[in-house]
Write a protein that holds these residues in place. Structure first.
Motif, PDB file in Angstrom:
ATOM      1  N   GLU A  31     -46.476  27.464  -8.597  1.00 38.61           N
ATOM      2  CA  GLU A  31     -45.021  27.575  -8.594  1.00 38.61           C
ATOM      3  C   GLU A  31     -44.419  26.381  -7.856  1.00 38.61           C
ATOM      4  O   GLU A  31     -44.955  25.925  -6.852  1.00 38.61           O
ATOM      5  N   SER A  32     -43.299  25.891  -8.375  1.00 36.69           N
ATOM      6  CA  SER A  32     -42.648  24.723  -7.774  1.00 36.69           C
ATOM      7  C   SER A  32     -42.195  25.033  -6.356  1.00 36.69           C
ATOM      8  O   SER A  32     -41.773  26.155  -6.047  1.00 36.69           O
ATOM      9  N   LEU A  33     -42.303  24.023  -5.484  1.00 39.04           N
ATOM     10  CA  LEU A  33     -41.848  24.198  -4.103  1.00 39.04           C
ATOM     11  C   LEU A  33     -40.332  24.356  -4.026  1.00 39.04           C
ATOM     12  O   LEU A  33     -39.806  24.965  -3.097  1.00 39.04           O
ATOM     13  N   ILE A  34     -39.625  23.790  -4.991  1.00 37.28           N
ATOM     14  CA  ILE A  34     -38.167  23.916  -5.041  1.00 37.28           C
ATOM     15  C   ILE A  34     -37.782  24.489  -6.396  1.00 37.28           C
ATOM     16  O   ILE A  34     -38.504  24.326  -7.385  1.00 37.28           O
ATOM     17  N   PRO A  35     -36.662  25.207  -6.485  1.00 35.43           N
ATOM     18  CA  PRO A  35     -36.248  25.768  -7.782  1.00 35.43           C
ATOM     19  C   PRO A  35     -35.865  24.654  -8.751  1.00 35.43           C
ATOM     20  O   PRO A  35     -35.485  23.554  -8.330  1.00 35.43           O
ATOM     21  N   PRO A  36     -35.988  24.915 -10.053  1.00 38.10           N
ATOM     22  CA  PRO A  36     -35.619  23.885 -11.035  1.00 38.10           C
ATOM     23  C   PRO A  36     -34.137  23.548 -10.932  1.00 38.10           C
ATOM     24  O   PRO A  36     -33.307  24.397 -10.604  1.00 38.10           O
ATOM     25  N   LEU A  37     -33.820  22.289 -11.206  1.00 35.05           N
ATOM     26  CA  LEU A  37     -32.431  21.851 -11.139  1.00 35.05           C
ATOM     27  C   LEU A  37     -31.647  22.416 -12.311  1.00 35.05           C
ATOM     28  O   LEU A  37     -32.019  22.251 -13.471  1.00 35.05           O
ATOM     29  N   THR A  38     -30.559  23.119 -11.995  1.00 35.65           N
ATOM     30  CA  THR A  38     -29.686  23.641 -13.036  1.00 35.65           C
ATOM     31  C   THR A  38     -28.569  22.638 -13.306  1.00 35.65           C
ATOM     32  O   THR A  38     -28.381  21.662 -12.566  1.00 35.65           O
ATOM     33  N   GLU A  39     -27.820  22.893 -14.359  1.00 32.67           N
ATOM     34  CA  GLU A  39     -26.698  22.013 -14.692  1.00 32.67           C
ATOM     35  C   GLU A  39     -25.675  21.997 -13.561  1.00 32.67           C
ATOM     36  O   GLU A  39     -25.085  20.962 -13.242  1.00 32.67           O
ATOM     37  N   GLU A  40     -25.500  23.155 -12.922  1.00 29.30           N
ATOM     38  CA  GLU A  40     -24.545  23.265 -11.816  1.00 29.30           C
ATOM     39  C   GLU A  40     -24.974  22.404 -10.627  1.00 29.30           C
ATOM     40  O   GLU A  40     -24.154  21.760  -9.976  1.00 29.30           O
ATOM     41  N   MET A  41     -26.308  22.384 -10.347  1.00 25.58           N
ATOM     42  CA  MET A  41     -26.818  21.598  -9.231  1.00 25.58           C
ATOM     43  C   MET A  41     -26.653  20.099  -9.451  1.00 25.58           C
ATOM     44  O   MET A  41     -26.510  19.326  -8.501  1.00 25.58           O
ATOM     45  N   GLN A  42     -26.690  19.690 -10.707  1.00 26.48           N
ATOM     46  CA  GLN A  42     -26.605  18.267 -11.027  1.00 26.48           C
ATOM     47  C   GLN A  42     -25.160  17.768 -11.105  1.00 26.48           C
ATOM     48  O   GLN A  42     -24.918  16.579 -11.272  1.00 26.48           O
ATOM     49  N   ARG A  43     -24.216  18.698 -10.950  1.00 24.27           N
ATOM     50  CA  ARG A  43     -22.805  18.332 -11.026  1.00 24.27           C
ATOM     51  C   ARG A  43     -22.420  17.504  -9.802  1.00 24.27           C
ATOM     52  O   ARG A  43     -22.652  17.896  -8.671  1.00 24.27           O
ATOM     53  N   GLU A  44     -21.849  16.340 -10.032  1.00 29.09           N
ATOM     54  CA  GLU A  44     -21.460  15.445  -8.947  1.00 29.09           C
ATOM     55  C   GLU A  44     -20.122  15.892  -8.366  1.00 29.09           C
ATOM     56  O   GLU A  44     -19.115  15.943  -9.075  1.00 29.09           O
ATOM     57  N   PRO A  45     -20.073  16.211  -7.078  1.00 22.84           N
ATOM     58  CA  PRO A  45     -18.797  16.613  -6.473  1.00 22.84           C
ATOM     59  C   PRO A  45     -17.895  15.401  -6.273  1.00 22.84           C
ATOM     60  O   PRO A  45     -18.369  14.259  -6.241  1.00 22.84           O
ATOM     61  N   PRO A  46     -16.590  15.620  -6.125  1.00 24.63           N
ATOM     62  CA  PRO A  46     -15.681  14.496  -5.832  1.00 24.63           C
ATOM     63  C   PRO A  46     -16.091  13.796  -4.542  1.00 24.63           C
ATOM     64  O   PRO A  46     -16.511  14.443  -3.581  1.00 24.63           O
ATOM     65  N   MET A  47     -15.987  12.477  -4.533  1.00 22.65           N
ATOM     66  CA  MET A  47     -16.410  11.694  -3.369  1.00 22.65           C
ATOM     67  C   MET A  47     -15.194  11.201  -2.592  1.00 22.65           C
ATOM     68  O   MET A  47     -14.344  10.481  -3.119  1.00 22.65           O
ATOM     69  N   LEU A  48     -15.127  11.602  -1.327  1.00 25.11           N
ATOM     70  CA  LEU A  48     -14.027  11.194  -0.458  1.00 25.11           C
ATOM     71  C   LEU A  48     -14.306   9.800   0.081  1.00 25.11           C
ATOM     72  O   LEU A  48     -15.372   9.529   0.616  1.00 25.11           O
TER      73      LEU A  48
END
Length: 433
Positions: A31-48
């Motif tokens: 089993e992976s040490l970290i959960p698989p990356l979902t589309e939500e996780m890959q979403r780039e937040p706004p950068m201040l």
């Protein structure tokens, strides 16, 4: 010498067993040490890319900022910057040591005295990080076997403090005083030892997850009737409620000594960092020996303590800041009162204007998707920065999600009109489809 058939059969069985284990090992996928990356996780937040003032730079573009709890508009204030610069020249960036070892500097003591004087309490204590203030103060007073009655809508910092305390936790319905009364009545009636236990009520003055204001007068009445102590988190009310910004006690005209423990983060109205707890000398002295965030954390950088002192001075010298904040809240409320598909869940005098869906999809995840689409489009199309009240997997808040707008005295009337107009237009388009 030949082996007996029985021994041969045992050897064969052992061979087959080893072969089966080898085959299973070959087929096994760890089993992976970290959960698989979902589309939500890959979403780039706004950068201040600038200070988080009423206007900020997001992804290279100037926007009107409603995502920062800069209630008095003091971020970037000239007097605060001068105070920080002077403190840096005098003290450097700090000792990097805990307060009880070699981390206490005179400006820490000055700041604690200034907060106590402003609020009219005997003493106060500084913490290095706003969020750690409340989740360190709670387990400093509440232990295994104690009873804590808490509003179901409290923010994650309080939830973490409750978990660390290992006390018996009982939730009541959000801002519902009848639910609180019945909960206290039940605890008192069912637990014959209750009078001998330490018992606490934990609430927020202004709830971060709803924008509601706690009815302090009723809480005090119930506290005194059932003999509980009250811990009040004033992070979103200090500097924002009351005629002079002294928080919920001033707002209701309640003597602050009726509250046993008051905590607050300084990263909101005071535009600095860190937090404080204020109250009786016994309450404060106890934390200096038993509060983990105070005992083990490096002390607050002195320039931030200096900035907090200056921010309180600015607030006292400029009472119009509170007046302007209240006017801005009223203007935004009026502008958003008929927003299609959304309703205002917050109190009319709260500096947090909280918009929630009139009709939930039945799923928090789907509700968040709709709200984030509205927030994204408002930013992209009209340069208005608002955020959905997204929560971590550790956050057990039971309230509905929504769009949270932090109102500032630094917002202009045109800023408020722009925000309400943009949210109305985009919400109508997104929720209609």
């Amino acid at each position: 010498m030949s082996c007996s058939p029985k021994i041969m059969d045992l050897g064969l069985l052992k061979f087959e067993h080893i072969k089966e284990i080898d085959e299973l090992c070959d087929e096994w996928v760890p089993e992976s040490l970290i959960p698989p990356l979902t589309e939500e996780m890959q979403r780039e937040p706004p950068m201040l890319e600038s200070a988080a003032g009423p206007h900020a730079i997001i992804n290279g573009k100037e926007v009107v900022n409603f995502a920062s709890a800069n209630y008095l508009g003091l971020i970037g204030h000239e007097k605060l910057l001068e105070s920080c610069s002077s403190a840096l020249e005098k003290y450097g960036v700090g000792s990097c040591g805990p307060r009880g070892f070699y981390g206490t500097i005179d400006v820490h003591l000055d700041c604690e005295a200034r907060i106590a004087k402003f609020l009219g309490t005997p003493d106060s204590i500084l913490y290095s990080y706003g969020l750690s203030t409340v989740f360190s103060a709670i387990p400093a007073f509440c232990k295994r076997g104690d009873i804590i009655v808490v509003d179901e809508g409290v923010h994650w910092g309080i939830q973490n403090g409750l978990h660390l305390s290992r006390s018996t936790i009982v939730y009541f319905k959000h801002n519902d005083m009848e639910s609180l009364r019945s909960t206290l009545e039940k605890i008192t009636a069912e637990n014959k030892r209750a009078k001998k236990l330490r018992r606490y009520i934990v609430v927020e003055a202004v709830y971060q997850n709803s924008g509601q204001i706690a009815p302090l007068d009723e809480i005090i009445r119930l506290k005194e009737k059932y003999r509980f102590r009250v811990l009040l988190d004033e992070s979103n009310s200090f500097g924002a409620l009351g005629s002079s910004g002294r928080g919920l006690t001033e707002y209701y005209g309640v003597p602050i000594e009726k509250i046993d423990i008051v905590t607050a983060a300084m990263g909101h109205a005071l535009a600095t960092e860190g937090g404080f707890c204020t109250g009786s000398a016994r309450v404060i002295d106890h934390q200096r020996l038993s509060s983990s965030a105070y005992v083990f954390s490096a002390s607050l950088p002195p320039y931030l303590a200096s900035a907090a002192i200056t921010a309180i001075d600015v607030l006292e010298e400029n009472p119009d800041l509170i007046k302007k904040l209240k006017e801005n809240i009223a203007r935004l409320w009026k502008g958003l009162s008929d927003i299609p598909g959304l309703s205002i869940a917050s109190n009319a005098e709260s500096p947090i204007v909280f918009l929630k869906l009139e009709k939930s999809t039945g799923s928090i995840k789907n509700d968040l998707t709709l709200l984030e689409e509205i927030a994204d489009r408002v930013l992209k199309e009209d340069s208005v920065f608002v955020v959905a009240s997204k929560r971590s997997t550790l956050d057990k808040c039971r309230l509905a999600v929504g769009i949270r707008l932090f109102v500032s005295a630094g917002h202009s009337e045109s800023d408020l009109q722009k925000a309400s107009g943009s949210l109305k237009r985009v919400a109508a388009q997104v929720l209609k489809s």
